[in-house]
Motif scaffolding. Structure first.
Motif, PDB file in Angstrom:
ATOM      1  N   MET A 170       0.913  -1.204  -0.301  1.00 47.50           N
ATOM      2  CA  MET A 170      -0.110  -0.051   0.018  1.00 47.50           C
ATOM      3  C   MET A 170       0.872   1.258  -0.109  1.00 47.50           C
ATOM      4  N   ASP A 171       1.832   1.072   0.675  1.00 43.62           N
ATOM      5  CA  ASP A 171       2.681   2.217   1.072  1.00 43.62           C
ATOM      6  C   ASP A 171       3.379   2.652  -0.560  1.00 43.62           C
ATOM      7  N   ARG A 172       3.894   1.613  -1.225  1.00 46.59           N
ATOM      8  CA  ARG A 172       4.482   1.802  -2.522  1.00 46.59           C
ATOM      9  C   ARG A 172       3.456   2.753  -3.445  1.00 46.59           C
ATOM     10  N   THR A 173       2.109   2.187  -3.536  1.00 39.04           N
ATOM     11  CA  THR A 173       1.286   2.601  -4.253  1.00 39.04           C
ATOM     12  C   THR A 173       1.056   4.332  -3.934  1.00 39.04           C
ATOM     13  N   LEU A 174       1.165   4.471  -2.732  1.00 45.87           N
ATOM     14  CA  LEU A 174       0.910   5.786  -2.163  1.00 45.87           C
ATOM     15  C   LEU A 174       2.125   6.603  -2.684  1.00 45.87           C
ATOM     16  N   ALA A 175       3.331   6.194  -2.551  1.00 48.81           N
ATOM     17  CA  ALA A 175       4.599   6.913  -2.820  1.00 48.81           C
ATOM     18  C   ALA A 175       4.786   7.191  -4.334  1.00 48.81           C
ATOM     19  N   ALA A 176       4.183   6.446  -5.089  1.00 49.54           N
ATOM     20  CA  ALA A 176       4.085   6.582  -6.415  1.00 49.54           C
ATOM     21  C   ALA A 176       3.448   7.842  -6.999  1.00 49.54           C
ATOM     22  N   LEU A 177       2.411   8.216  -5.893  1.00 52.92           N
ATOM     23  CA  LEU A 177       1.538   9.453  -6.447  1.00 52.92           C
ATOM     24  C   LEU A 177       2.141  10.639  -5.504  1.00 52.92           C
ATOM     25  N   TYR A 178       2.135  10.321  -4.207  1.00 48.90           N
ATOM     26  CA  TYR A 178       2.439  11.461  -3.331  1.00 48.90           C
ATOM     27  C   TYR A 178       3.784  11.629  -2.683  1.00 48.90           C
ATOM     28  N   GLY A 179       4.719  10.711  -3.160  1.00 48.98           N
ATOM     29  CA  GLY A 179       6.186  11.005  -2.890  1.00 48.98           C
ATOM     30  C   GLY A 179       6.804  11.945  -3.360  1.00 48.98           C
ATOM     31  N   SER A 180       8.058  12.136  -2.996  1.00 48.09           N
ATOM     32  CA  SER A 180       9.023  13.293  -3.330  1.00 48.09           C
ATOM     33  C   SER A 180       9.195  13.316  -4.846  1.00 48.09           C
ATOM     34  N   GLY A 181       9.198  12.117  -5.556  1.00 44.32           N
ATOM     35  CA  GLY A 181       9.381  11.874  -6.715  1.00 44.32           C
ATOM     36  C   GLY A 181       8.263  12.420  -7.793  1.00 44.32           C
ATOM     37  N   SER A 182       7.256  12.549  -7.127  1.00 47.28           N
ATOM     38  CA  SER A 182       6.057  13.042  -7.958  1.00 47.28           C
ATOM     39  C   SER A 182       5.813  14.540  -7.865  1.00 47.28           C
ATOM     40  N   GLN A 183       5.372  15.043  -9.245  1.00 49.92           N
ATOM     41  CA  GLN A 183       5.470  16.367  -9.350  1.00 49.92           C
ATOM     42  C   GLN A 183       4.399  16.900  -8.588  1.00 49.92           C
ATOM     43  N   GLY A 184       4.450  17.956  -7.792  1.00 49.74           N
ATOM     44  CA  GLY A 184       3.596  18.677  -6.912  1.00 49.74           C
ATOM     45  C   GLY A 184       3.743  18.052  -5.379  1.00 49.74           C
TER      46      GLY A 184
END
Length: 394
Positions: free
Chosen positions: A45-59
Motif C-alpha cells: 500500500m505504501d508503494r502505491t501511495l509513494a508513486a503518487l504522493y512521494g517526493s518523486g511525484s510532481q507537486g
C-alpha cells in the motif's frame, strides 16, 4: 485507509494509530520516528501511495530523507498496473480521488489515450470530463475504448437519475396542464374532492363539487419546451456530463420538447443526437472561451411558445461576449413569459469559481443563479414547469 485492513488493531488502539501514521509518513528503515515498520500488504500500500504522493511525484512535498520517490514514470503499462494496485488496496471513493490526483499532479492526461490504461481506470464523471477534453487528440486505437468507458458512466448515471426525473416531471406536467372547466372524462376526481372537502354535506354523506379540476384534453401532446444551454468551457466538464444525461432523459418524455445547445465562443445544437447521450458528449469540445450572449441569442431564436418554454443556462457566467446584451436577452425572455433558470454548476461538487457580478445582475432580473446537484435537478425543473419558486439550496 483501506477497504480491507487486515492489520487493524481491535478498537483502533495505539498500534493501529501508529500504523496509520506510518502509512501517511512513508516507508523506509528509519520508520520516520514511529517505531512501526511496514511489511506485507502495508508495504505494498505504501508503494502505491509513494508513486503518487512521494517526493518523486510532481507537486509532492520534497523530503530529503524519504524513500517516497518512486513516481509513475511515463509508461502506460506501469500506470495501468498502479491503477490495478490502488483498486486492490483502497475503496472506490478513494480510488477515484487518487486517479484525479494522478492526472493533476503527474500530468497523465496523455496516457489516458492509451487503451490499456483506459481499461484499468475506475470510471467516474471526472474521468469522462478528462476524456472528452482529450477527444480531438485521441488516437483512433483509443477512441473505441474511451467510448466504452464513457458509455458505462452514462449508463450508471441514467440508471440512478432517470426514473425519479421522469416521475417528478410527469407529475409537474400533469399539474401544470389541469384546467378548471374540464369535460366529464377529463376530471381529476382525487384533486377535485380534496379541493371541495369544505363543501361536505353530512346529511347526504357527500361532497358538493363547486370547483372542478381536470387534466388537459391532449394528455400526450407537447406541453412544455425545454432548452438546455450548456457552457462547455473546461471548468464545466462535470456539468456537461450530467446535463447531457438529463437532456436524453427529458427527450424521452413525450410531452416535453427538448433542445440541447452547447457553446464556447461558438454555438452547436446537439438536439439531433439526444437519443444517445454518449454521442452528445463526444459532440462537445471542452475548453476554449465563452460567449453566453451568442448562445442565448440562438436559444431565443428557437422559442416559439414563450409561456410554455423553460430555458436552463448552465454556466459559471464568465462572459467573453457582450455583457449588457446578455442581460437584455434574459430580461426579454422573462418578459415574454419564458421561465429562465441559471445554474452555476450541475454537479455534486457545488459551485465552482463564478462571476459574482453577473450572478447578482441575473438575480436582480428575477433569475437567481445557484449551483445544483443532480439529485435536486428534477425538483428545479418541476418548479420551473409549474411556474413556482425554485428550490434554491441554502
Amino acid at each position: 485507509m483501506s477497504g480491507e485492513e487486515s492489520h487493524a488493531a481491535p478498537g483502533g488502539g495505539p498500534d493501529e494509530r501508529l500504523r496509520r501514521w506510518r502509512l501517511v509518513l512513508g516507508g523506509g528503515d528509519a520508520a520516520d520516528g514511529t517505531g512501526c515498520v511496514l511489511g506485507g500488504r502495508d508495504a505494498a500500500m505504501d508503494r502505491t501511495l509513494a508513486a503518487l504522493y512521494g517526493s518523486g511525484s510532481q507537486g509532492g512535498k520534497k523530503r530529503e530523507d524519504s524513500s517516497r520517490s518512486a513516481g509513475l514514470g511515463g509508461s502506460a503499462p506501469q500506470v495501468a498496473r498502479w491503477l490495478g494496485d490502488i483498486r486492490t488496496y483502497f475503496p472506490t471513493s478513494v480510488v477515484q480521488v487518487m486517479q484525479r490526483d494522478a492526472i493533476d499532479r503527474l500530468g497523465l492526461s496523455s496516457l489516458l489515450m492509451e487503451p490499456e490504461m483506459l481499461e484499468a481506470v475506475e470510471a467516474d464523471v471526472h474521468l469522462v470530463g478528462t476524456l472528452l477534453s482529450l477527444n480531438k487528440a485521441m488516437p483512433e486505437t483509443a477512441k473505441e475504448t474511451a467510448r466504452a468507458v464513457v458509455r458505462k458512466v452514462v449508463a450508471d448515471l441514467e440508471k440512478r437519475l432517470a426514473t425519479r426525473t421522469r416521475a417528478t416531471l410527469t407529475g409537474a406536467l400533469d399539474r401544470s396542464a389541469r384546467i378548471s372547466r374540464p369535460r366529464h372524462r377529463d376530471i381529476d376526481w382525487d384533486r377535485t374532492i380534496r379541493a371541495n372537502l369544505k363543501n361536505y354535506l353530512p346529511e347526504y354523506g357527500t361532497v358538493v363539487p363547486e370547483r372542478l379540476i381536470g387534466y388537459g384534453r391532449a394528455a400526450q401532446a407537447v406541453k412544455k419546451d425545454v432548452i438546455l444551454c450548456i457552457d462547455q468551457s473546461g471548468s464545466m466538464a462535470a456539468s456537461v456530463v450530467y446535463a447531457s444525461v438529463f437532456g436524453a432523459v427529458l427527450a424521452s418524455i413525450r410531452s416535453i420538447a427538448t433542445r440541447l445547445v452547447v457553446f464556447d465562443t461558438a454555438v452547436v445544437d446537439l438536439t439531433g443526437q439526444l437519443d444517445d447521450p454518449v454521442d452528445v458528449l463526444f459532440g462537445t469540445q471542452l475548453g476554449g472561451g465563452t460567449d453566453i450572449n451568442r448562445a442565448l441569442a440562438y436559444c431565443q431564436s428557437q422559442i416559439t411558445r414563450p409561456a410554455d418554454t423553460v430555458v436552463v443556462l448552465i454556466s459559471d457566467l464568465y462572459e467573453g461576449g457582450i455583457r449588457d446584451e446578455m442581460l437584455k436577452r434574459v430580461a426579454a425572455m422573462k418578459a415574454s413569459g419564458v421561465q429562465f433558470v441559471a445554474l452555476l454548476a450541475l454537479s455534486d461538487e457545488g459551485a465552482p469559481a463564478y462571476d459574482r457580478e453577473h450572478a447578482a445582475a441575473l438575480a436582480a432580473l428575477g433569475a437567481p443563479a445557484f449551483a445544483c446537484t443532480p439529485d435536486l435537478f428534477p425538483e428545479v425543473m418541476a418548479a420551473a414547469i409549474e411556474k413556482r419558486d425554485l428550490p434554491i439550496p441554502e
